[in-house]
Design an enzyme around this catalytic site. Structure first.
Site, short mmCIF file in Angstrom:
data_model
loop_
_atom_site.label_atom_id
_atom_site.label_comp_id
_atom_site.label_asym_id
_atom_site.label_seq_id
_atom_site.Cartn_x
_atom_site.Cartn_y
_atom_site.Cartn_z
N LYS A 142 0.64 -1.25 -0.21
CA LYS A 142 -0.01 0.01 0.10
C LYS A 142 0.94 1.33 -0.05
O LYS A 142 1.84 1.33 0.80
CB LYS A 142 -1.06 0.11 1.31
CG LYS A 142 -1.70 1.33 1.45
CD LYS A 142 -2.83 0.96 2.31
CE LYS A 142 -2.41 1.69 3.77
NZ LYS A 142 -2.20 3.30 3.74
N ASP A 156 -3.37 4.32 -1.94
CA ASP A 156 -4.31 4.94 -1.00
C ASP A 156 -4.35 6.33 -0.82
O ASP A 156 -3.73 6.82 0.05
CB ASP A 156 -3.94 4.15 0.33
CG ASP A 156 -4.91 4.51 1.42
OD1 ASP A 156 -6.03 4.80 1.41
OD2 ASP A 156 -4.17 4.23 2.47
N LYS A 194 -7.31 8.28 -1.12
CA LYS A 194 -8.65 8.51 -0.67
C LYS A 194 -9.18 9.85 -1.25
O LYS A 194 -9.31 10.93 -0.71
CB LYS A 194 -8.66 8.78 0.92
CG LYS A 194 -8.13 7.48 1.69
CD LYS A 194 -8.40 7.57 3.23
CE LYS A 194 -7.94 6.66 3.99
NZ LYS A 194 -6.52 6.45 3.77
N ASP A 213 -13.35 14.87 -4.20
CA ASP A 213 -13.45 16.11 -4.99
C ASP A 213 -14.79 16.17 -6.13
O ASP A 213 -15.55 15.28 -5.89
CB ASP A 213 -12.20 16.33 -5.64
CG ASP A 213 -11.98 18.11 -6.13
OD1 ASP A 213 -12.70 18.93 -6.07
OD2 ASP A 213 -10.79 18.54 -6.00
N PRO A 234 -17.12 15.53 -9.24
CA PRO A 234 -16.78 14.17 -9.96
C PRO A 234 -15.90 14.36 -11.21
O PRO A 234 -15.31 13.62 -11.47
CB PRO A 234 -18.24 14.06 -10.57
CG PRO A 234 -19.17 14.59 -9.36
CD PRO A 234 -18.33 15.81 -8.74
N THR A 261 -13.33 16.28 -11.61
CA THR A 261 -11.75 16.29 -11.44
C THR A 261 -11.46 14.84 -10.71
O THR A 261 -10.12 14.28 -11.14
CB THR A 261 -11.77 17.17 -10.10
OG1 THR A 261 -11.93 18.38 -10.51
CG2 THR A 261 -10.11 17.11 -9.60
N THR A 277 -11.67 5.38 10.64
CA THR A 277 -11.76 4.63 12.05
C THR A 277 -11.42 5.46 13.25
O THR A 277 -11.30 5.28 14.22
CB THR A 277 -11.14 3.45 11.92
OG1 THR A 277 -9.88 3.63 11.16
CG2 THR A 277 -11.81 2.25 11.08
N ARG A 325 -3.53 -6.59 14.36
CA ARG A 325 -2.15 -6.75 15.09
C ARG A 325 -2.22 -8.30 15.37
O ARG A 325 -3.01 -9.06 15.93
CB ARG A 325 -2.36 -6.12 16.36
CG ARG A 325 -2.14 -4.61 16.33
CD ARG A 325 -0.82 -4.20 15.88
NE ARG A 325 -0.58 -2.79 15.76
CZ ARG A 325 -1.17 -2.20 14.33
NH1 ARG A 325 -1.22 -2.85 13.44
NH2 ARG A 325 -0.64 -0.89 14.40
N ARG A 381 3.04 -1.56 10.73
CA ARG A 381 4.06 -1.45 11.63
C ARG A 381 4.38 -2.79 12.14
O ARG A 381 5.61 -3.18 12.42
CB ARG A 381 3.92 -0.53 12.70
CG ARG A 381 3.89 0.87 12.55
CD ARG A 381 3.30 1.78 13.47
NE ARG A 381 1.81 1.78 13.27
CZ ARG A 381 0.99 2.53 13.93
NH1 ARG A 381 1.54 3.38 15.06
NH2 ARG A 381 -0.18 2.47 13.86
O1 C5P Z 1 0.91 0.37 10.98
P1 C5P Z 1 -0.52 0.00 10.94
O2 C5P Z 1 -0.73 -1.52 10.76
O3 C5P Z 1 -1.49 0.47 12.15
O4 C5P Z 1 -0.96 0.67 9.71
C1 C5P Z 1 -2.36 0.53 9.27
C2 C5P Z 1 -2.28 1.40 8.03
O5 C5P Z 1 -3.78 1.33 7.47
C3 C5P Z 1 -1.70 2.75 7.84
O6 C5P Z 1 -1.27 3.03 6.66
C4 C5P Z 1 -2.97 3.47 8.05
O7 C5P Z 1 -2.91 4.98 7.52
C5 C5P Z 1 -4.04 2.72 7.41
N1 C5P Z 1 -5.32 2.79 7.76
C6 C5P Z 1 -5.88 2.57 9.09
N2 C5P Z 1 -7.08 2.75 9.33
C7 C5P Z 1 -7.98 3.29 8.64
C8 C5P Z 1 -7.61 3.46 6.90
C9 C5P Z 1 -6.50 3.31 7.01
O8 C5P Z 1 -5.18 2.28 10.09
N3 C5P Z 1 -9.30 3.35 8.66
#
Ligand code: C5P
Length: 237
Positions: free
Chosen positions: A32, A59, A61, A64, A66, A68, A122, A184, A214
């Site tokens: 991503k 990604d 997101k 704007d 339509p 554009t 989120t 996680r 991460r």
């Molecule tokens: O490091 P981590 O696993 O938390 O990264 C999650 C990735 O998903 C990041 O790039 C974050 O910007 C993205 N993301 C998120 N929650 C969302 C949409 C995207 O954590 N609702």
């Protein structure tokens, strides 16, 4: 094997290359590229990743008018990405225009990129949504409302919390794609993600794709972490 999507949350190409050098050369990853990296390196980072044999989820997101968004999506399709996204808050006309742009920019031999929409971020709580956006519904109702518009617009699905997948699949069908970040593995730190699930839980809940940052990018051995998460996600262990 389904591949977890690795969030390449790095500030520049050099760090991306250093990270990728820890994986076998012939391994095709699904990665991503978000705003941080794209706004520094531009389209060349997508070309580089594709030359290395990786699939790219761009990604950005988009949100704007339509016209554009349609033109921007035409350009995004020309980059040969596998997946990209918009904000559902842009409305049905914007989402339809996004899809039209992707079709217009895709070559005949090329698959049209998977198009997802973000419903409510989120990071938005119900209180914030009601106060800042003036929406009177509950957060779940708003997510379902937007997701229904997403389906009506012909998009493939949404980026959502794993906790919303069941509700969305119940109302919009199994084939409505749910991509979930906030993953996680059982043995890792939560970081700043609050509502997290393990890869195994995400599979049980019915997520079609998981995004992992991460736990892989900051691991002492990223390839080993990637393999563990891939196995857990595929139900191998
Ligand atoms: O490091 P981590 O696993 O938390 O990264 C999650 C990735 O998903 C990041 O790039 C974050 O910007 C993205 N993301 C998120 N929650 C969302 C949409 C995207 O954590 N609702």
């Amino acid at each position: 094997m389904h591949r977890p999507i690795i969030a390449l949350d790095f500030p520049n190409q050099n760090e991306v290359l250093r990270f990728l050098s820890q994986f076998p050369d012939d391994l095709s990853l699904f990665v991503k590229v978000g705003m941080e990296l794209f706004y520094q390196e531009g389209p060349s980072i997508v070309h580089l990743l594709k030359e290395k044999g990786h699939d790219v989820f761009l990604d950005l997101k988009l949100h704007d008018i339509p016209n554009t968004v349609q033109s921007a999506m035409k350009g995004i399709a020309k980059l040969g990405v596998t997946m990209t996204n918009v904000h559902a808050a842009g409305g049905v006309a914007m989402m339809e225009a996004a899809l039209a742009g992707l079709h217009a920019g895709s070559q005949s031999h090329q698959k049209v990129p998977i198009l997802l929409a973000v419903t409510q971020l989120t990071s938005t709580s119900e209180e914030m949504m009601q106060a800042d956006q003036g929406i009177k519904m509950s957060l779940n109702e708003s997510v379902l409302h937007y997701a229904t518009q997403v389906k009506k617009s012909g998009l493939d699905g949404v980026v959502c919390s794993a906790l919303e997948v069941e509700m969305l699949k119940d109302h919009l069908g199994e084939s409505f794609v749910c991509l979930t970040p906030g993953i996680r593995p059982t043995d890792s730190q939560q970081g700043d993600q609050k509502r997290v699930v393990t890869p195994k839980q995400a599979r049980r809940i019915g997520s079609d794709y998981i995004v992992v940052g991460r736990p892989i990018t900051q691991a002492a051995d990223p390839y080993a972490a990637y393999q563990r998460i891939t196995e857990e996600w595929n139900g191998v262990k």
